[in-house]
Enzyme design. Structure first.
Site, PDB file in Angstrom:
ATOM      1  N   VAL A   6       0.755  -3.020   5.358  1.00 23.39           N
ATOM      2  CA  VAL A   6       1.429  -2.213   6.368  1.00 23.39           C
ATOM      3  C   VAL A   6       1.381  -0.742   5.984  1.00 23.39           C
ATOM      4  O   VAL A   6       1.687  -0.377   4.846  1.00 23.39           O
ATOM      5  CB  VAL A   6       2.911  -2.643   6.519  1.00 23.39           C
ATOM      6  CG1 VAL A   6       3.629  -1.765   7.528  1.00 23.39           C
ATOM      7  CG2 VAL A   6       3.013  -4.099   6.920  1.00 23.39           C
ATOM      8  N   CYS A   7       0.991   0.078   6.953  1.00 21.68           N
ATOM      9  CA  CYS A   7       1.117   1.522   6.791  1.00 21.68           C
ATOM     10  C   CYS A   7       1.596   2.078   8.128  1.00 21.68           C
ATOM     11  O   CYS A   7       1.841   1.318   9.054  1.00 21.68           O
ATOM     12  CB  CYS A   7      -0.181   2.159   6.313  1.00 21.68           C
ATOM     13  SG  CYS A   7      -1.506   2.167   7.510  1.00 21.68           S
ATOM     14  N   SER A   8       1.715   3.366   8.240  1.00 24.54           N
ATOM     15  CA  SER A   8       2.303   3.928   9.458  1.00 24.54           C
ATOM     16  C   SER A   8       1.452   3.645  10.698  1.00 24.54           C
ATOM     17  O   SER A   8       1.978   3.322  11.745  1.00 24.54           O
ATOM     18  CB  SER A   8       2.563   5.423   9.301  1.00 24.54           C
ATOM     19  OG  SER A   8       1.375   6.084   8.948  1.00 24.54           O
TER      20      SER A   8
END
Length: 100
Positions: A6-8
């Site tokens: 998960v990242c932005s």
């Protein structure tokens, strides 16, 4: 084993996903590894075993952990050095340790 990074926006982790897939293949580990933005994570929780969060969005860890716990999903922040060097093998090892 299903691992979700998960990242932005889900984009900066895509290259790391490919490196992790290569490492899993070399080790003979059958796994599914994908990347998503935090906003799309809720739809993935029932089919995910481990969530690894990009270091740049580590502030999301408590929020993601709260959502993931009822589903039995393990959550951690990706090691900064492994992320920075795109060390797929090291990040894969981190995911395996979370699962025991």
């Amino acid at each position: 084993m299903k691992i979700m990074l998960v990242c932005s926006a889900g984009m900066s982790t895509s290259m790391l996903v490919n490196k992790m897939r290569e490492a899993a293949k070399q080790q003979g580990i059958e796994t599914t590894i994908d990347a998503t933005a935090e906003a799309g994570l809720a739809n993935q929780l029932d089919s995910t075993d481990v969530i690894l969060i990009g270091p740049q969005v580590r502030y999301l860890q408590a929020q993601i952990t709260k959502k993931a716990e009822p589903h039995g999903v393990q959550v951690d922040v990706i090691d900064s050095m492994a992320y920075g060097t795109m060390n797929g093998e090291k990040v894969l090892e981190q995911a395996k340790k979370l699962l025991g």
